[in-house]
Design an enzyme around this catalytic site. Structure first.
Site, PDB file in Angstrom:
ATOM      1  N   THR A   1     -52.442 -89.213  56.844  1.00 14.93           N
ATOM      2  CA  THR A   1     -52.018 -90.045  57.974  1.00 14.93           C
ATOM      3  C   THR A   1     -52.564 -89.983  59.282  1.00 14.93           C
ATOM      4  O   THR A   1     -53.556 -89.134  59.583  1.00 14.93           O
ATOM      5  CB  THR A   1     -50.379 -89.421  58.174  1.00 14.93           C
ATOM      6  OG1 THR A   1     -49.971 -89.794  59.431  1.00 14.93           O
ATOM      7  CG2 THR A   1     -50.568 -87.977  58.383  1.00 14.93           C
ATOM      8  N   ASP A   2     -52.382 -91.127  59.957  1.00 17.11           N
ATOM      9  CA  ASP A   2     -52.977 -91.208  61.470  1.00 17.11           C
ATOM     10  C   ASP A   2     -52.435 -89.923  62.245  1.00 17.11           C
ATOM     11  O   ASP A   2     -52.945 -89.500  63.182  1.00 17.11           O
ATOM     12  CB  ASP A   2     -52.551 -92.581  62.170  1.00 17.11           C
ATOM     13  CG  ASP A   2     -51.195 -92.641  62.323  1.00 17.11           C
ATOM     14  OD1 ASP A   2     -50.509 -92.484  61.349  1.00 17.11           O
ATOM     15  OD2 ASP A   2     -50.604 -93.176  63.386  1.00 17.11           O
TER      16      ASP A   2
ATOM     17  N   ALA B   1     -44.829 -87.028  49.926  1.00 18.62           N
ATOM     18  CA  ALA B   1     -45.030 -86.214  51.111  1.00 18.62           C
ATOM     19  C   ALA B   1     -43.622 -85.858  51.714  1.00 18.62           C
ATOM     20  O   ALA B   1     -42.750 -86.334  51.536  1.00 18.62           O
ATOM     21  CB  ALA B   1     -45.814 -86.852  52.268  1.00 18.62           C
TER      22      ALA B   1
ATOM     23  N   LYS C   1     -50.176 -82.163  56.978  1.00 17.33           N
ATOM     24  CA  LYS C   1     -51.011 -83.076  56.568  1.00 17.33           C
ATOM     25  C   LYS C   1     -52.566 -83.160  56.554  1.00 17.33           C
ATOM     26  O   LYS C   1     -53.351 -82.941  55.765  1.00 17.33           O
ATOM     27  CB  LYS C   1     -50.768 -84.629  57.092  1.00 17.33           C
ATOM     28  CG  LYS C   1     -49.217 -85.023  56.720  1.00 17.33           C
ATOM     29  CD  LYS C   1     -49.047 -85.389  55.201  1.00 17.33           C
ATOM     30  CE  LYS C   1     -49.822 -86.431  54.593  1.00 17.33           C
ATOM     31  NZ  LYS C   1     -49.375 -86.783  53.133  1.00 17.33           N
TER      32      LYS C   1
ATOM     33  N   LEU D   1     -44.698 -96.283  49.927  1.00 19.31           N
ATOM     34  CA  LEU D   1     -45.992 -96.521  49.309  1.00 19.31           C
ATOM     35  C   LEU D   1     -45.896 -96.538  47.955  1.00 19.31           C
ATOM     36  O   LEU D   1     -46.539 -97.454  47.129  1.00 19.31           O
ATOM     37  CB  LEU D   1     -47.109 -95.800  49.847  1.00 19.31           C
ATOM     38  CG  LEU D   1     -48.496 -95.632  49.442  1.00 19.31           C
ATOM     39  CD1 LEU D   1     -48.884 -97.143  49.678  1.00 19.31           C
ATOM     40  CD2 LEU D   1     -49.332 -94.627  49.996  1.00 19.31           C
TER      41      LEU D   1
ATOM     42  N   TYR E   1     -45.537 -82.083  61.076  1.00 12.86           N
ATOM     43  CA  TYR E   1     -46.034 -82.819  60.074  1.00 12.86           C
ATOM     44  C   TYR E   1     -47.619 -83.263  60.089  1.00 12.86           C
ATOM     45  O   TYR E   1     -47.950 -83.194  59.241  1.00 12.86           O
ATOM     46  CB  TYR E   1     -45.111 -84.349  60.200  1.00 12.86           C
ATOM     47  CG  TYR E   1     -45.452 -85.438  59.332  1.00 12.86           C
ATOM     48  CD1 TYR E   1     -45.311 -85.662  58.082  1.00 12.86           C
ATOM     49  CD2 TYR E   1     -46.208 -86.560  59.972  1.00 12.86           C
ATOM     50  CE1 TYR E   1     -45.804 -86.501  57.330  1.00 12.86           C
ATOM     51  CE2 TYR E   1     -46.940 -87.644  59.193  1.00 12.86           C
ATOM     52  CZ  TYR E   1     -46.384 -87.731  57.948  1.00 12.86           C
ATOM     53  OH  TYR E   1     -47.037 -88.640  56.969  1.00 12.86           O
TER      54      TYR E   1
HETATM   55  N1  LIG Z   1     -44.133 -93.797  56.077  1.00  8.15           N
HETATM   56  C1  LIG Z   1     -45.357 -93.759  56.968  1.00  8.15           C
HETATM   57  O1  LIG Z   1     -45.157 -94.827  57.937  1.00  8.15           O
HETATM   58  C2  LIG Z   1     -46.501 -93.186  56.713  1.00  8.15           C
HETATM   59  C3  LIG Z   1     -47.503 -93.257  57.570  1.00  8.15           C
HETATM   60  C4  LIG Z   1     -48.975 -92.629  57.564  1.00  8.15           C
HETATM   61  C5  LIG Z   1     -48.985 -91.969  56.322  1.00  8.15           C
HETATM   62  N2  LIG Z   1     -48.101 -91.853  55.506  1.00  8.15           N
HETATM   63  C6  LIG Z   1     -48.359 -91.092  54.225  1.00  8.15           C
HETATM   64  O2  LIG Z   1     -48.290 -92.077  53.066  1.00  8.15           O
HETATM   65  C7  LIG Z   1     -47.605 -91.286  51.925  1.00  8.15           C
HETATM   66  C8  LIG Z   1     -46.678 -91.980  51.302  1.00  8.15           C
HETATM   67  O3  LIG Z   1     -45.470 -91.824  52.355  1.00  8.15           O
HETATM   68  P1  LIG Z   1     -44.157 -92.677  52.302  1.00  8.15           P
HETATM   69  O4  LIG Z   1     -43.626 -93.264  53.446  1.00  8.15           O
HETATM   70  O5  LIG Z   1     -44.539 -93.931  51.159  1.00  8.15           O
HETATM   71  O6  LIG Z   1     -43.183 -91.499  51.435  1.00  8.15           O
HETATM   72  P2  LIG Z   1     -41.648 -91.691  51.062  1.00  8.15           P
HETATM   73  O7  LIG Z   1     -41.364 -93.293  51.138  1.00  8.15           O
HETATM   74  O8  LIG Z   1     -40.941 -90.629  52.169  1.00  8.15           O
HETATM   75  O9  LIG Z   1     -41.683 -91.133  49.718  1.00  8.15           O
HETATM   76  C9  LIG Z   1     -41.797 -89.753  49.234  1.00  8.15           C
HETATM   77  C10 LIG Z   1     -41.916 -89.768  47.917  1.00  8.15           C
HETATM   78  O10 LIG Z   1     -42.151 -88.359  47.597  1.00  8.15           O
HETATM   79  C11 LIG Z   1     -41.154 -87.700  46.693  1.00  8.15           C
HETATM   80  N3  LIG Z   1     -40.974 -86.641  46.740  1.00  8.15           N
HETATM   81  C12 LIG Z   1     -40.256 -85.991  47.589  1.00  8.15           C
HETATM   82  N4  LIG Z   1     -40.342 -84.558  47.387  1.00  8.15           N
HETATM   83  C13 LIG Z   1     -40.842 -84.510  46.334  1.00  8.15           C
HETATM   84  C14 LIG Z   1     -40.968 -83.310  45.403  1.00  8.15           C
HETATM   85  N5  LIG Z   1     -40.621 -81.918  45.826  1.00  8.15           N
HETATM   86  N6  LIG Z   1     -41.561 -83.459  44.265  1.00  8.15           N
HETATM   87  C15 LIG Z   1     -41.887 -84.687  44.009  1.00  8.15           C
HETATM   88  N7  LIG Z   1     -41.752 -85.787  44.519  1.00  8.15           N
HETATM   89  C16 LIG Z   1     -41.192 -85.668  45.778  1.00  8.15           C
HETATM   90  C17 LIG Z   1     -39.844 -88.830  46.816  1.00  8.15           C
HETATM   91  O11 LIG Z   1     -39.011 -88.757  45.689  1.00  8.15           O
HETATM   92  P3  LIG Z   1     -37.448 -88.836  45.907  1.00  8.15           P
HETATM   93  O12 LIG Z   1     -37.253 -90.262  46.231  1.00  8.15           O
HETATM   94  O13 LIG Z   1     -37.082 -88.609  44.392  1.00  8.15           O
HETATM   95  O14 LIG Z   1     -37.177 -87.911  46.965  1.00  8.15           O
HETATM   96  C18 LIG Z   1     -40.499 -90.061  47.219  1.00  8.15           C
HETATM   97  O15 LIG Z   1     -40.998 -90.816  46.022  1.00  8.15           O
HETATM   98  C19 LIG Z   1     -47.659 -89.895  52.395  1.00  8.15           C
HETATM   99  O16 LIG Z   1     -48.640 -89.011  52.011  1.00  8.15           O
HETATM  100  C20 LIG Z   1     -47.460 -90.037  53.925  1.00  8.15           C
HETATM  101  O17 LIG Z   1     -47.796 -88.739  54.521  1.00  8.15           O
HETATM  102  C21 LIG Z   1     -46.698 -92.571  55.599  1.00  8.15           C
END
Ligand SMILES: NC(=O)c1ccc[n+]([C@@H]2O[C@H](COP(=O)([O-])OP(=O)(O)OC[C@H]3O[C@@H](n4cnc5c(N)ncnc54)[C@H](OP(=O)(O)O)[C@@H]3O)[C@@H](O)[C@H]2O)c1
Length: 289
Positions: free
Chosen positions: A107-108, A66, A135, A18, A131
């Site tokens: 998240t959902d 996250a 959240k 995201l 998870y």
């Molecule tokens: N993916 C889904 O299907 C989904 C669905 C519903 C909601 N969401 C929500 O949407 C949001 C974004 O999710 P996403 O899927 O885009 O996440 P993601 O691709 O897993 O990316 C997570 C980000 O967090 C960073 N990160 C991890 N640990 C960290 C730390 N200790 N300090 C600073 N940064 C850190 C990572 O950096 P590095 O690359 O350096 O580790 C990465 O940039 C989250 O709130 C998630 O809960 C996601």
């Protein structure tokens, strides 16, 4: 909020699925964006976070970080809670100190998944995976601060450019196999990351605060999403529906977690486009399949 010229720090903006779309959308508003990865600033290190924010002096903080490994979280509860429940509060406290808006994503999976109709922002949460619980606690911790410039956006089933995701995984598996079995008893709202990002900008431009749901319109199952993605390509692969029991996972997923987008439409006057339209753009223009 007029974003032109505003300084925006996006945690997760450099490497997150995201976050990368947010960086693009915010940059196109004329904002000065500072996208970060965990290497630039570790959210689990409060002193590092404070120093970074002092240096960047932002007008807006966005948290797209996250602990997103849903199954691993069942074994790494402490790590999931540290990033999903505790760290958001730290960022919100920094936003409060500066008097600036704070955007956080949820998240959902905070919902139990036993509904028959889309979840509204007023519905009770009832997460059962580590998870989801972490959240939901993150949301509660933010609401408990009572900071009026907080925007919490729940999204679901994210796909899009910049990082491997469900749709990309399915298409690469489909290229290797003659048949694919995909779960057909979980229903949700696919969310195209670039659409979530541009719709986040719309919420910010309307000074929205509180909890919002953002996804694409329409709903489907994982099977529905996978078969629609394969159908957009010339890949010859037979996609078959199977029950979740065919793929036991450590964390149980909600059976039904469709998000009601009504509050977004009320605030902006707009309805997000259908997931099928977004999927087509992603598969044809981004993945070039
Ligand atoms: N993916 C889904 O299907 C989904 C669905 C519903 C909601 N969401 C929500 O949407 C949001 C974004 O999710 P996403 O899927 O885009 O996440 P993601 O691709 O897993 O990316 C997570 C980000 O967090 C960073 N990160 C991890 N640990 C960290 C730390 N200790 N300090 C600073 N940064 C850190 C990572 O950096 P590095 O690359 O350096 O580790 C990465 O940039 C989250 O709130 C998630 O809960 C996601």
């Amino acid at each position: 909020m007029d974003l032109q010229g505003k300084r925006v720090v996006i945690f997760g903006g450099k490497t997150g699925l995201l976050g990368q779309s947010l960086t693009k959308a915010l940059t196109s508003t004329g904002a000065k964006v500072y996208p970060l990865s965990s290497k630039d600033c570790d959210l689990l290190e409060p002193v590092e976070v404070e120093k970074l924010l002092n240096r960047r002096d932002p007008d807006l903080i966005i948290n797209a970080v996250a602990y997103t490994a849903v199954d691993l979280a069942e074994d790494e509860e402490e790590a999931a809670f540290a990033l999903n429940a505790t760290a958001p509060q730290l960022l919100a406290a920094e936003a409060i100190r500066r008097g600036i808006p704070f955007v956080h994503y949820s998240t959902d999976f905070v919902f139990k998944g036993d509904s028959e109709t889309p979840y509204t922002v007023y519905d009770e949460t009832g997460a059962f995976s580590v998870y989801g619980i972490s959240k939901a606690e993150g949301e509660r911790n933010l609401l408990a601060l009572g900071y009026e410039k907080t925007l919490i956006i729940r999204i679901s089933w994210l796909f899009g450019p910049g990082k491997i995701n469900f749709v990309e995984k399915i298409l690469s598996l489909a290229e290797e196999r003659d048949t694919l079995s995909v779960v057909d008893d979980q229903t949700g709202s696919p969310s195209y990351a670039p659409d979530v990002a541009t719709n986040t900008v719309k919420l910010l431009e309307h000074d929205a605060t509180g909890i919002y749901h953002l996804a694409n319109s329409g709903d489907t199952t994982w099977y529905g999403l996978a078969s629609a993605a394969v159908a957009l390509t010339n890949i010859d692969c037979d996609v078959q529906p199977v029950p979740s029991s065919a793929y036991p996972t450590k964390a149980t997923r909600p059976r039904y977690s469709v998000l009601d987008l009504g509050r977004f439409t009320q605030a902006t006057g707009e309805t997000p486009r259908h997931w099928k339209e977004a999927l087509e753009e992603y598969v044809k223009k981004e993945l070039k399949k």
